[in-house]
Design an enzyme around this catalytic site. Structure first.
Site, PDB file in Angstrom:
ATOM      1  N   GLU A 348       0.473 -23.424  45.265  1.00 14.34           N
ATOM      2  CA  GLU A 348       0.710 -22.640  46.488  1.00 14.34           C
ATOM      3  C   GLU A 348       2.418 -21.903  46.102  1.00 14.34           C
ATOM      4  O   GLU A 348       2.959 -22.726  45.509  1.00 14.34           O
ATOM      5  CB  GLU A 348       1.056 -23.606  47.625  1.00 14.34           C
ATOM      6  CG  GLU A 348      -0.102 -23.967  48.462  1.00 14.34           C
ATOM      7  CD  GLU A 348       0.493 -24.921  49.667  1.00 14.34           C
ATOM      8  OE1 GLU A 348       1.730 -24.822  50.052  1.00 14.34           O
ATOM      9  OE2 GLU A 348      -0.264 -25.564  50.353  1.00 14.34           O
ATOM     10  N   THR A 349       2.246 -20.647  46.349  1.00 14.29           N
ATOM     11  CA  THR A 349       3.508 -19.915  46.184  1.00 14.29           C
ATOM     12  C   THR A 349       3.515 -18.548  47.033  1.00 14.29           C
ATOM     13  O   THR A 349       2.090 -17.894  46.977  1.00 14.29           O
ATOM     14  CB  THR A 349       3.889 -19.624  44.890  1.00 14.29           C
ATOM     15  OG1 THR A 349       5.480 -19.168  44.737  1.00 14.29           O
ATOM     16  CG2 THR A 349       2.820 -18.694  44.170  1.00 14.29           C
TER      17      THR A 349
END
Length: 421
Positions: A348-349
């Site tokens: 996740e980013t």
């Protein structure tokens, strides 16, 4: 609390990151809620320095059990061994109490409080900072699994996180999932799911099969692993070739939802059941990078290292520094692993396009474009090792001041799912 120094060559780290669902609607990003009083300087004795050297460094606060709490950036003075004794002593920092964290959306979630501890410090080398995203192979080095890297067709594309919930909290239908995939499929190789509720595995499988994507599937409830694997196998019709990875939990250690031992046990159980079901690909634990830095065994026992990294929650990082933040974080994780060549995937980013500012981290459409460009540039030659957050705005979530009123607005390019327009 006690701080742990993580040398990041002028980049600070974020202590708490984002969490994706269980369909109890608890998906929210974690933020540093209370200010930590910054000391003027921290002094550390280090034999590798020949002269006194000042550097901005990150301090990761942990409790007495070495569980990560939060981070802040401090000025660190590295003093050579030959310096005066009164120069080399490490000052004692005042313990700062942290507030209880918890939230209430559709259902109550138990809150947990953090304990204080006295400060100490340790340092990692800053020489590993550059090009973390591109310097290591993409295939898993784990000898315990026949984990495969993404297919050639999807390896040149970033992945993206996806939620199967409408803005009103109801499950998306198969047609609505298909409409979503029609908009995003060509831009992303792997679509990441987080659980097995809402018939999401089956609906996403049908869409992924139609549009040519791989699926990153998840067992979120580690207390129902057997049911989760069974639902997963049925959802993909035992067509495991379409599954890139299966995750176990999401930020459970970081959020206090499970102990390290509990998550590791669930990993072993999930892997065993999946192998019996015919899946031979990677099985991984996903947690925040702070949890992984404190407990690298989460990665060591996974088939590759899967970690959530959100630059927005570091108040010292602007949109243009998002890519460097991510690669520096990955470099520090790598220094903690028992196998430094192991694949690390940022699961996740991203960056919100609406909400309130968090210091230098400012939401906005232009800022999101800048941050995503920075992250993509950092992973230009290794795109399959990053999963962007998230495909569409998540209108089913609750806006909270603690997450800068941005929680609903992380959709790529500000995009809404057609069913929420």
């Amino acid at each position: 609390m006690r701080p742990t120094l993580l040398s990041l060559s002028f980049l600070s780290l974020l202590g708490l990151s984002a969490g994706q669902p269980r369909h109890q609607h608890l998906h929210r990003h974690r933020a540093n809620r209370a200010p930590v009083e910054k000391r003027d300087k921290i002094t550390v004795t280090d034999a590798k320095y020949s002269t006194t050297t000042e550097l901005p460094e990150v301090v990761v606060y942990v409790d007495q059990n070495n569980n990560p709490i939060r981070t802040t950036t401090e000025t660190v003075v590295y003093v050579p061994l030959s310096a005066e004794t009164d120069q080399t002593s490490t000052p004692t920092a005042e313990s700062v109490p942290l507030p209880t964290k918890g939230a209430q959306v559709d259902k109550s979630t138990p809150s947990s409080s953090y304990q204080q501890a006295s400060p100490t410090a340790e340092q990692n080398s800053s020489s590993e900072v550059t090009s973390a995203a591109d310097s290591y192979p993409t295939s898993s080095a784990s000898a315990s699994s026949s984990a495969a890297s993404p297919s050639a067709s999807s390896g040149a594309l970033h992945g993206v996180a996806y939620s199967p919930y409408k803005g009103n909290g109801e499950c998306k239908t198969a047609d609505e999932v298909d409409a979503d995939f029609a908009l995003i499929a060509k831009d992303y190789g792997v679509i990441r799911l987080y659980g097995v509720d809402c018939d999401q595995v089956a609906t996403a499988y049908a869409a992924a099969k139609k549009y040519g994507n791989k699926l990153f599937l998840g067992i979120f409830d580690i207390n129902a692993v057997e049911d989760g694997v069974s639902t997963m196998a049925s959802g993909v019709q035992n067509d495991w070739d379409i599954v890139d990875t299966v995750s176990v939990g999401n930020e459970l250690v970081n959020d206090g939802g499970a102990t390290v031992d509990q998550v590791l046990s669930a990993l072993s159980q999930t892997r065993s059941l999946l192998r019996t079901a015919g899946y031979e690909g990677p099985v991984v634990i996903v947690d925040t990078f702070v949890a992984v830095l404190a407990h690298p065994e989460l990665c060591d026992q996974s088939d590759y290292c899967a970690v959530n990294v959100h630059p927005f929650f570091d108040p010292n990082t602007g949109a243009d520094g998002a890519g460097s933040f991510v690669t520096s974080t990955v470099s520090n994780i790598r220094s903690k692993l028992s196998d430094s060549s192991k694949r690390i995937v940022v699961t996740e980013t991203g960056w919100p396009w609406q909400g309130e500012a968090n210091g230098a981290a400012v939401p906005g459409m232009d800022q999101q474009t800048t941050a995503l460009s920075s992250i993509k540039s950092a992973y230009a030659s290794n795109a399959s090792n990053v999963i962007l957050f998230t495909a569409f705005n998540d209108m089913w979530k609750k806006a909270e001041a603690s997450t800068f009123m941005a929680e609903q607005f992380w959709g790529m390019g500000g995009r809404y799912s057609p069913c929420d327009e």
